[in-house]
Design an enzyme around this catalytic site. Structure first.
Site, short mmCIF file in Angstrom:
data_model
loop_
_atom_site.label_atom_id
_atom_site.label_comp_id
_atom_site.label_asym_id
_atom_site.label_seq_id
_atom_site.Cartn_x
_atom_site.Cartn_y
_atom_site.Cartn_z
N ASN A 9 4.59 -4.04 2.90
CA ASN A 9 5.37 -2.91 2.98
C ASN A 9 4.97 -2.32 4.17
O ASN A 9 4.12 -1.28 4.14
CB ASN A 9 5.32 -2.18 1.87
CG ASN A 9 6.24 -0.98 1.93
OD1 ASN A 9 6.91 -0.78 3.08
ND2 ASN A 9 6.13 0.09 0.95
N LYS A 11 6.30 0.23 5.81
CA LYS A 11 6.67 1.52 5.88
C LYS A 11 7.43 2.00 7.03
O LYS A 11 8.27 1.23 7.72
CB LYS A 11 5.71 2.39 5.26
CG LYS A 11 4.98 2.11 4.12
CD LYS A 11 4.20 2.86 3.41
CE LYS A 11 3.49 2.34 2.03
NZ LYS A 11 2.75 3.24 1.30
N HIS A 100 10.85 2.80 -4.43
CA HIS A 100 9.54 3.11 -3.88
C HIS A 100 8.86 4.66 -4.16
O HIS A 100 10.03 5.54 -4.08
CB HIS A 100 9.04 2.70 -2.21
CG HIS A 100 7.62 2.79 -2.05
ND1 HIS A 100 7.05 3.92 -1.84
CD2 HIS A 100 6.77 1.85 -1.79
CE1 HIS A 100 5.81 3.97 -1.47
NE2 HIS A 100 5.63 2.36 -1.74
N GLU A 102 7.67 6.77 -2.60
CA GLU A 102 7.94 7.71 -1.61
C GLU A 102 9.30 7.93 -1.57
O GLU A 102 9.59 9.40 -1.00
CB GLU A 102 7.30 7.01 -0.33
CG GLU A 102 5.84 6.93 0.12
CD GLU A 102 5.25 5.78 0.57
OE1 GLU A 102 5.78 5.23 1.41
OE2 GLU A 102 3.90 5.87 0.50
N GLU A 172 3.13 0.01 -9.26
CA GLU A 172 2.33 0.89 -8.28
C GLU A 172 2.08 2.31 -8.67
O GLU A 172 2.86 3.26 -8.75
CB GLU A 172 2.96 1.04 -6.79
CG GLU A 172 3.52 -0.18 -6.29
CD GLU A 172 3.92 -0.06 -4.65
OE1 GLU A 172 3.20 -0.64 -3.91
OE2 GLU A 172 4.85 0.98 -4.47
N GLY A 178 -1.93 4.32 -0.95
CA GLY A 178 -2.25 5.07 0.37
C GLY A 178 -3.57 6.01 0.10
O GLY A 178 -4.00 6.63 1.17
N SER A 212 -3.43 0.54 -2.86
CA SER A 212 -4.62 0.26 -2.21
C SER A 212 -5.21 -1.13 -2.52
O SER A 212 -6.29 -1.41 -2.80
CB SER A 212 -5.78 1.49 -2.73
OG SER A 212 -5.22 2.76 -2.33
P1 PGA Z 1 -0.72 1.08 0.04
O1 PGA Z 1 0.65 1.22 -0.14
O2 PGA Z 1 -1.30 -0.29 0.10
O3 PGA Z 1 -1.08 1.56 1.28
O4 PGA Z 1 -1.53 1.79 -1.05
C1 PGA Z 1 1.11 0.34 -1.08
C2 PGA Z 1 2.73 0.71 -1.10
O5 PGA Z 1 3.32 1.77 -0.99
O6 PGA Z 1 3.56 -0.04 -1.36
#
Ligand code: PGA
Length: 258
Positions: A9, A11, A100, A102, A172, A178, A212
């Protein structure tokens, strides 16, 4: 029979020029995963065309799939700024992330909107990667299972059992995204077991973990019986790191699910 599945991803990262550089670096690194794992690069809309061109140019027989990060549920019309499933399908997009955290948190995406997107993607032959997960507060209140079960049931209401078997779900935990603080492999495995029981058809569904995941923890996470791979943010921005993560994740598979 479920297969290992790893999705990057990106982003809101990478210009079209950086997309081309990434593809040129990643394709040779990822060749060794051919026939061992499904690998998807989920890029911003503006990068989908260069990604398609690069993957085909670099390797006319590529196995790496292209994914988008969002979609609107209508086919066409007066929806300024939106992109439809039909437009994505026209650029060889095979997967699309929906729901997601976000997008839920920053852009007000609800379970009902996610359900519409899932349905529209399936109608266009694009596999939705449906993201679900609890917040830190819900986790602390012991509401993780209740929350993810409610989210997945709401997102899949209109689907048949067969369609449910053909989507991808990304569990998730919001607090793990993150932050560098992933869930433990055992906890993530147990939560995913609950998701598999939440509706008929989900026992065969590809369900991946996100939050993460990195080259150091991918092996232990992917060795868990219910975890089929990862949705990877921070550790996918660099192609070398993403390839290392897949390598370790596959070692986990081989340790426990040969
Ligand atoms: P991350 O993000 O690996 O930075 O935790 C995962 C995601 O948002 O899909």
């Amino acid at each position: 029979m479920r297969e290992p599945f790893f999705a990057a991803n990106w982003k809101m990262n990478k210009t079209p020029a950086q997309t081309r550089e990434y593809a040129r670096a990643f394709v040779p690194l990822a060749d060794k995963f051919r026939e061992r794992a499904a690998v998807v690069l989920c890029a911003p809309f503006i990068d989908l065309v260069p990604l398609h061109e690069e993957l085909l140019l670099a390797d006319s027989d590529t196995y790496i799939d292209i994914g988008a990060q969002d979609v609107f549920w209508e086919t066409e019309g007066a929806f300024t700024g939106e992109i439809s499933p039909v437009m994505l399908a026209g650029e060889n997009v095979q997967y699309c992330i929906v729901g997601h955290s976000e997008r839920r948190r920053l852009f007000g995406e609800t379970d009902e909107m996610v359900a519409k997107k899932v349905f529209a993607l399936i109608a266009a032959d694009i596999v939705p990667i449906v993201c679900i997960g609890e917040t830190l507060e819900e986790n602390r209140m012991g509401k993780t299972r209740e929350r993810v079960i409610a989210q997945i049931q709401a997102s899949c209401t209109q689907l048949t059992e067969e369609q449910r078997g053909n989507i991808v779900i990304a569990y998730e935990p919001v607090w793990a995204i993150g932050t560098g603080m992933s869930d433990t492999p055992e906890n993530a495995n147990e939560t995913i077991a609950c998701i598999r029981d939440a509706a008929p058809g989900l026992s065969d569904t590809t369900i991946i973990y996100g939050g993460s995941m990195n080259p150091s923890n991918a092996r232990a996470l992917c060795a868990q019986p219910n975890i089929d791979g990862g949705l990877v943010g921070s550790s996918c921005v660099d192609p070398v790191n993403f390839a290392a993560l897949i390598e370790h994740g596959l070692q986990g598979w081989d340790d426990a699910k040969p």
